[in-house]
Design an enzyme around this catalytic site. Sequence first.
Site, PDB file in Angstrom:
ATOM      1  CE  LYS A 217      -3.821   1.884   2.831  1.00 46.79           C
ATOM      2  NZ  LYS A 217      -4.507   1.828   4.009  1.00 46.79           N
TER       3      LYS A 217
ATOM      4  CB  SER B 160      -7.435   3.894   3.102  1.00 45.76           C
ATOM      5  OG  SER B 160      -6.840   3.238   4.155  1.00 45.76           O
TER       6      SER B 160
ATOM      7  CB  SER C 230      -7.855   0.922   6.305  1.00 47.08           C
ATOM      8  OG  SER C 230      -8.560   2.368   6.565  1.00 47.08           O
TER       9      SER C 230
END
Lengths: 455, 66
Positions: A72, A147, A171
């Site tokens: 990420k 996210s 997330s």
Amino acid sequence: MSEALNLSLQGQAAAIAGGDVDPAELLEAALERIAARNPALNAVVATFPERSREMLAAAPPGPLHGVPIVIKDEWPLPWRAQRFGAAEMLAPTAPGESGPYRALRDAGAVIVGVGNMHELGASSTGSISVYGPARNPWDPERCPGGSSSGPAAAVAARLVAGAVGADGIGSIRYPAAYCGLTGLKPTFGRAAMAGHHMADVSSTIVSGPLCTDAADCRLLGSVLYGEELRKGEPGPVRIGIIRGDVSEDVAPEVRAACEAAIEDLGRETGGEVREIELPELPAATLATVLIANSESLGDITPERLNHLDPELSPIGRGLLKYRVLLPAIATIKAQQVRTLARHTLARLFEDVDLIAWPTVPAVAPPLEAPLVELPSGTLTADEANVRGGALANLTGIPAISVPVGSSQGLPVALQLQAAWGRDELLLDAAEAIERANGRSWVDAVPPVRAETLEA
Amino acid sequence: MEASNTADDFIPAGLAAYGIEADEIELAVIRAAHQTFWPPILELLALDTSGVPAERNPDLSRPPRR
């Protein structure tokens, strides 16, 4: 070689270790597949083929030797600072060796790309990013979840078999749910966290794996934890369920699939389902948001807020400015709610092994309008999702999202939560659910893969 | 005096107190956030937590000390 990309994470690691797959060819195949599939998904926002090849050339023997992984945009790499999905971050950042990077490198893995994410990690939808939103492989017009949007979309589209996310308020679990993956939020402090720009101040954020199934999460999770997450038999599992919005203000098909999965889990393990009460849950949701927001205030000054990068979204700019108006007394109350919730959970986990409710109350909403229809009416996806995702971050307990069904052609997921340190039980229970439903949902293939399976 | 979630005074006054500027779009976002957060914040503030000492430096990797 592209067929090797369709293997599980375990399968890729085993094929390389057994000499059946050349890791250099696998890396090139992964890069080619990203080039072919990613334009429609925007899951991967940066590749660096030479760096990846260098990483492979230096890769030590290890559990992920030669296996391509996406990480990420929340974790710095030696050759790239994280951007946090945003045109501007308030915290200082620089390239460097983050904890997840070191863990992957030392396990022999090859970081093949950086995964997209929601701007500043501030939503469960993934609908806003400086790179443009990632798209859901099950329906590119739908939110991938946030996210950790890009890592989830990348695994669901099988650009890679495993990805590293981060979970501050759900997330990892939200995008796992929207994309039909298994996503593990570790017990706070158990997984690699060094190098995160909020590592020293955050009491909610953890790194964690996103993979197709629990076995792959166990493998990648063991690397991130720096210890083996041993497989066990869960035995008769006592499953706690809670009446209220988190389990009842839920789209009917989601509720039915999750209730069926809970029954499956009980039956598969010879366990039982019990109703329990957690009166702090509604307040815990707000408390988590207040604490998480206050922990990033140290980087904010009025001067900086008056000179935000214009490329930051209006929503991002407005929410940053609203944070300074949140009253300190509310944050103090939030800490007290955290204490209450932790004590209540400690008592509950004497009577039950797991607490179960839907990871998200409705399937992935449209990117254009991330709203969900629930029995109580129309809510923003964020308002609806945070109800179920926040508790684990507030209290530190581990949680996992497991795919358990489908509605409107989109994945449905159940969340399991366990006591501190019982992360392995979550994986064992997720595997029990997979056995009970014949792996129907972890093996489901999204259309973007079905259409290009031979690509 | 009863609590209010009216944003008309609170938001401009709060931002002005810090010297923070906001354009119309940002103000619309802030108003929407305030409408979402303020009612539950008022409920949170109304909770009687006088007997609940917050854990000092809680170890969130473990259950709370009894």
